[in-house]
Design an enzyme around this catalytic site. Sequence first.
Site, PDB file in Angstrom:
ATOM      1  N   GLU A 258      43.443  24.700  24.082  1.00  0.00           N
ATOM      2  CA  GLU A 258      43.912  24.972  25.459  1.00  0.00           C
ATOM      3  C   GLU A 258      45.087  24.048  25.813  1.00  0.00           C
ATOM      4  O   GLU A 258      46.061  24.477  26.439  1.00  0.00           O
ATOM      5  CB  GLU A 258      42.779  24.781  26.470  1.00  0.00           C
ATOM      6  CG  GLU A 258      43.242  25.169  27.871  1.00  0.00           C
ATOM      7  CD  GLU A 258      42.218  24.907  28.964  1.00  0.00           C
ATOM      8  OE1 GLU A 258      41.013  25.004  28.698  1.00  0.00           O
ATOM      9  OE2 GLU A 258      42.647  24.607  30.094  1.00  0.00           O
TER      10      GLU A 258
ATOM     11  N   HIS B  74      41.265  30.455  24.903  1.00  0.00           N
ATOM     12  CA  HIS B  74      41.830  29.141  25.242  1.00  0.00           C
ATOM     13  C   HIS B  74      43.305  29.198  25.601  1.00  0.00           C
ATOM     14  O   HIS B  74      43.841  28.251  26.159  1.00  0.00           O
ATOM     15  CB  HIS B  74      41.655  28.189  24.039  1.00  0.00           C
ATOM     16  CG  HIS B  74      40.293  28.269  23.450  1.00  0.00           C
ATOM     17  ND1 HIS B  74      39.984  29.055  22.362  1.00  0.00           N
ATOM     18  CD2 HIS B  74      39.138  27.690  23.839  1.00  0.00           C
ATOM     19  CE1 HIS B  74      38.702  28.946  22.091  1.00  0.00           C
ATOM     20  NE2 HIS B  74      38.162  28.130  22.966  1.00  0.00           N
TER      21      HIS B  74
END
Length: 316
Positions: free
Chosen positions: A131, A79
């Site tokens: 993320e 991520h």
Amino acid sequence: MTKQSLTLYLAAPRGFCAGVDRAIKIVEMALEKWGAPVYVRHEIVHNKFVVDGLRDKGAVFVEELLECPDDRPVIFSAHGVPKAVPAAAAKREMIYVDATCPLVSKVHIEAQRHSDNGLQMIMIGHEGHPETIGTMGQLPDGEVLLVETVEDVATVEVRDPERLAFVTQTTLSVDDTIDIVKALQERFPGIVGPHKEDICYATTNRQEAVKAIAPKCDAIMVVGAPNSSNSKRLVEVGARAGCDYAQLVQRATDIDWRALNGIKSIGITAGASAPEVLINEVIDAFKDRYDTTVEIVETAVENVEFKVPRVLREPA
Ligand code: SF4
């Protein structure tokens, strides 16, 4: 007892993407190269089955770098991480390998480039998702403004409406993001951004495939984890595309058979971090209960592959 007949529409593409495949390979190759334990900051990909499998091989999953000893290798999840994380690892002279998906790294570079050009960044993403934290963490605190919805666009307070750029999380709903980008462009006509958004090929393709099967299906099963953004989006997209009942299942034991009473057709797809073995388990569960005809509905062919970092390709 005769089994009821069922048409099973299997979406393609589904399941693992190139970024997930690479991230898992990185942990496996790190274990081969340096032996156990190898530390992994955050779940390497959002799937318990994958994480448990790697844990059995000697990976130790932690949430913060501070939990890792200086003398063992550490891997950063697919991520992506804020810039401060590799900087802290380097300061401690740790061996670290970045398994950030190259398509996420591309967004990091975009954000940095716009900021270097004096533009304030707006990120379209989900608050608290790793993320989003990683991408916002490419720039100093407060430099990236987060918007999650069209409503947020109306209230976001910017430094200079003429000096703005946007990036997006890679695993968003394509349709929702189009609306948010449109709202940004209407409020800030000069805003700079990618051609469409930064949603990756795997997210886009899986959403297209689920849209293709949804109108034919009495129900849809999305194989994926509850913390997997792209899997949750597949449930929403399937429901919006015309299927009344879309459920997220981690594996076959999660299927709510009572809710499926009387169905004649089922759609199956999987998020980008769900392994094929779990998808097959779900398919087999339907085959056990129904006289099943499988139809594959393919809307795209994928042949993306990403190389692992050089440090893992070199001999120990
Ligand atoms: S879903 Fe997209 S961005 Fe995320 S790991 Fe897969 S390819 Fe990369």
